[in-house]
Design a protein around this motif. Structure first.
Motif, short mmCIF file in Angstrom:
data_model
loop_
_atom_site.label_atom_id
_atom_site.label_comp_id
_atom_site.label_asym_id
_atom_site.label_seq_id
_atom_site.Cartn_x
_atom_site.Cartn_y
_atom_site.Cartn_z
N GLY A 1 20.01 99.63 108.72
CA GLY A 1 20.18 99.27 107.33
C GLY A 1 21.33 98.33 107.05
N TYR A 2 21.82 97.62 108.08
CA TYR A 2 22.95 96.73 107.87
C TYR A 2 22.58 95.50 107.03
CZ TYR A 2 25.40 99.42 111.43
OH TYR A 2 26.00 100.43 112.12
N ARG A 3 21.32 95.14 106.98
CA ARG A 3 20.89 93.93 106.27
C ARG A 3 20.14 94.25 104.99
NH1 ARG A 3 18.40 90.76 111.58
NH2 ARG A 3 20.33 90.70 112.80
N ASP A 4 20.28 95.45 104.46
CA ASP A 4 19.56 95.82 103.25
C ASP A 4 20.06 95.04 102.03
OD1 ASP A 4 18.16 97.54 104.77
OD2 ASP A 4 19.14 99.37 104.07
N ASP A 5 21.33 94.62 102.04
CA ASP A 5 21.89 93.92 100.89
C ASP A 5 21.69 92.41 100.96
OD1 ASP A 5 22.73 96.39 100.15
OD2 ASP A 5 24.79 96.13 100.88
N ASP A 6 21.13 91.92 102.06
CA ASP A 6 21.00 90.47 102.21
C ASP A 6 19.98 89.87 101.25
OD1 ASP A 6 22.84 90.77 104.15
OD2 ASP A 6 21.50 90.41 105.85
N ASP A 7 19.01 90.66 100.81
CA ASP A 7 17.98 90.11 99.94
C ASP A 7 18.45 89.99 98.49
OD1 ASP A 7 18.18 92.76 99.41
OD2 ASP A 7 16.07 93.24 99.78
N GLY A 8 19.62 90.53 98.13
CA GLY A 8 20.15 90.42 96.78
C GLY A 8 19.45 91.29 95.76
N ILE A 9 18.65 92.23 96.18
CA ILE A 9 17.91 93.09 95.25
C ILE A 9 18.60 94.44 95.08
CG2 ILE A 9 15.70 94.26 94.86
CD1 ILE A 9 14.36 92.03 96.41
N LEU A 10 19.11 94.99 96.16
CA LEU A 10 19.65 96.34 96.12
C LEU A 10 20.96 96.41 95.34
CD1 LEU A 10 19.29 99.23 97.07
CD2 LEU A 10 20.53 98.65 99.15
N THR A 11 21.82 95.41 95.49
CA THR A 11 23.14 95.45 94.84
C THR A 11 23.05 95.52 93.32
OG1 THR A 11 24.11 94.25 96.71
CG2 THR A 11 25.35 94.29 94.65
N PRO A 12 22.27 94.67 92.63
CA PRO A 12 22.16 94.81 91.16
C PRO A 12 21.60 96.16 90.73
CG PRO A 12 21.33 92.68 91.88
CD PRO A 12 21.55 93.47 93.10
N LEU A 13 20.65 96.69 91.48
CA LEU A 13 20.09 97.99 91.14
C LEU A 13 21.15 99.08 91.24
CD1 LEU A 13 16.65 97.78 92.97
CD2 LEU A 13 17.10 97.51 90.54
N GLU A 14 21.99 99.02 92.27
CA GLU A 14 23.04 100.00 92.42
C GLU A 14 24.08 99.87 91.31
OE1 GLU A 14 24.55 99.38 96.31
OE2 GLU A 14 23.00 100.62 97.28
N GLN A 15 24.40 98.64 90.91
CA GLN A 15 25.38 98.44 89.83
C GLN A 15 24.85 99.00 88.51
OE1 GLN A 15 26.16 94.26 89.86
NE2 GLN A 15 27.54 94.36 91.64
N ASN A 16 23.58 98.74 88.19
CA ASN A 16 23.01 99.27 86.95
C ASN A 16 22.98 100.79 86.96
OD1 ASN A 16 22.57 96.65 86.07
ND2 ASN A 16 20.47 96.58 86.88
N GLU A 17 22.63 101.35 88.09
CA GLU A 17 22.59 102.81 88.19
C GLU A 17 23.99 103.40 88.06
OE1 GLU A 17 20.65 106.37 88.30
OE2 GLU A 17 19.80 104.34 88.20
N GLU A 18 24.99 102.72 88.63
CA GLU A 18 26.36 103.21 88.53
C GLU A 18 26.86 103.16 87.08
OE1 GLU A 18 30.72 102.41 90.64
OE2 GLU A 18 29.01 101.11 91.05
N ARG A 19 26.58 102.06 86.38
CA ARG A 19 26.99 101.97 84.97
C ARG A 19 26.32 103.07 84.12
NH1 ARG A 19 25.89 96.34 85.93
NH2 ARG A 19 27.82 95.15 86.21
N ARG A 20 25.04 103.31 84.40
CA ARG A 20 24.32 104.33 83.66
C ARG A 20 24.92 105.72 83.92
NH1 ARG A 20 19.89 103.39 85.74
NH2 ARG A 20 19.26 101.70 84.35
N ALA A 21 25.29 105.98 85.17
CA ALA A 21 25.88 107.28 85.50
C ALA A 21 27.25 107.44 84.85
CB ALA A 21 25.98 107.43 87.02
N ILE A 22 28.05 106.35 84.84
CA ILE A 22 29.38 106.42 84.22
C ILE A 22 29.25 106.66 82.72
CG2 ILE A 22 31.43 105.06 83.65
CD1 ILE A 22 31.16 103.73 86.39
N ALA A 23 28.33 105.96 82.06
CA ALA A 23 28.15 106.14 80.62
C ALA A 23 27.70 107.56 80.29
CB ALA A 23 27.14 105.13 80.09
N LYS A 24 26.82 108.10 81.11
CA LYS A 24 26.35 109.47 80.88
C LYS A 24 27.48 110.47 81.06
CE LYS A 24 22.96 112.80 82.58
NZ LYS A 24 21.87 113.05 83.58
N THR A 25 28.30 110.29 82.09
CA THR A 25 29.41 111.20 82.33
C THR A 25 30.44 111.13 81.21
OG1 THR A 25 29.08 110.89 84.71
CG2 THR A 25 31.15 111.87 84.02
#
Length: 282
Positions: free
Chosen positions: A155-179
């Motif tokens: 899984g070292y190249r999972d972030d190379d496609d540029g898709i996973l990072t924005p999804l993780e950022q959105n999920e992190e913001r949503r979790a912070i707002a909920k908390t």
């Protein structure tokens, strides 16, 4: 009767010139190459004749089984004669001979050369042997398995496609707002429920010695800092000692430990009596 038969047999031999020669029981007893070739061809003709007969399924199970056994016996005998022919300087039929007889039979795996011909392949119990599942493929060695392992496997190249990072950022913001929302709701509920502390002056909040200056390099950190600024400050509802009171308590404890370590028991008692008389307490 016996005398008449003997005379008829003698007449037949005299007419043909010699009695019909029989095939030797053991191929190793024949040391004449032309004769060995003749006996081999004789066996081949017998095999071909029996293979033609065994194609008839109406012969019955027992006759078909007997014919199949006879064919396999003749095939083994043919192999012995071919070995003897090779020993006598003849051709090696195992390499150069035709396969017209062998390919007509089907051998069950693990049956050590026994073949089934014609209707024998459809006999009860034989058909199930041919319908067995093929053996499982051999297991791969560790070296073969390691050939397919690369950076993608871990899984070292999972972030190379540029898709996973924005999804993780959105999920992190949503979790912070909920908390944060949950924390605010609990805080408001606790403030409304504590009636005993209403009207009491709030103590000055001490400086947080473990506070770390926020890093404002990224937009995400700026958003988190702004959210923390909007949160209400912590209010203590129980007496909390100040830093100075804690230091004085530690100093008194240290003095007591040193006094117990280096002073004798009598000196300690005299010191306590003197303090009682003077009214001094530390």
């Amino acid at each position: 009767m016996g005398t008449t038969l003997a005379r008829w047999r003698a007449a037949q031999v005299s007419d043909t010139g010699k009695e019909r020669e029989r095939r030797p029981y053991l191929a190793s007893e024949c040391h004449d190459l032309p004769k060995a070739e003749k006996w081999r061809m004789q066996i081949i003709r017998e095999i071909a004749k029996k293979v033609a007969q065994i194609q008839n399924a109406g012969l019955g199970e027992f006759r078909i089984r007997d014919l199949n056994d006879e064919i396999n016996k003749l095939l083994r005998e043919k192999g012995h004669w071919e070995t003897q022919i090779r020993e006598l300087g003849g051709p090696d039929y195992a390499k150069v001979g035709p396969r017209m007889l062998d390919h007509e039979g089907k051998e069950v795996p693990g049956n050590r050369g026994y073949k089934y011909f014609g209707a024998a392949k459809d006999l009860p119990g034989v058909r199930e042997l041919f319908e067995q599942e093929p053996p499982p493929p051999p297991r791969k060695t560790r070296a073969e398995l390691m050939k397919d392992i690369d950076a993608d496997y871990y899984g070292y190249r999972d972030d190379d496609d540029g898709i996973l990072t924005p999804l993780e950022q959105n999920e992190e913001r949503r979790a912070i707002a909920k908390t944060v929302a949950e924390w605010k709701a609990k805080k408001e509920a606790s403030l409304h429920g504590d009636i005993e502390e209403v009207g009491q002056p709030q103590e000055e909040e001490e400086e947080n010695i473990y506070a770390v200056a926020p890093d404002l390099d990224s937009d995400e950190d700026e958003q988190q800092t702004s959210e923390e600024a909007l949160q209400p400050k912590f209010i203590a509802h129980v007496p909390v000692p100040s830093q100075r009171e804690v230091e004085e308590a530690l100093l008194r404890r240290k003095k007591q430990e040193l006094l117990e370590k280096y002073a004798s028991e009598n000196l300690i008692n005299e010191s306590e009596e003197a303090k009682d008389l003077l009214g001094v307490h530390t």
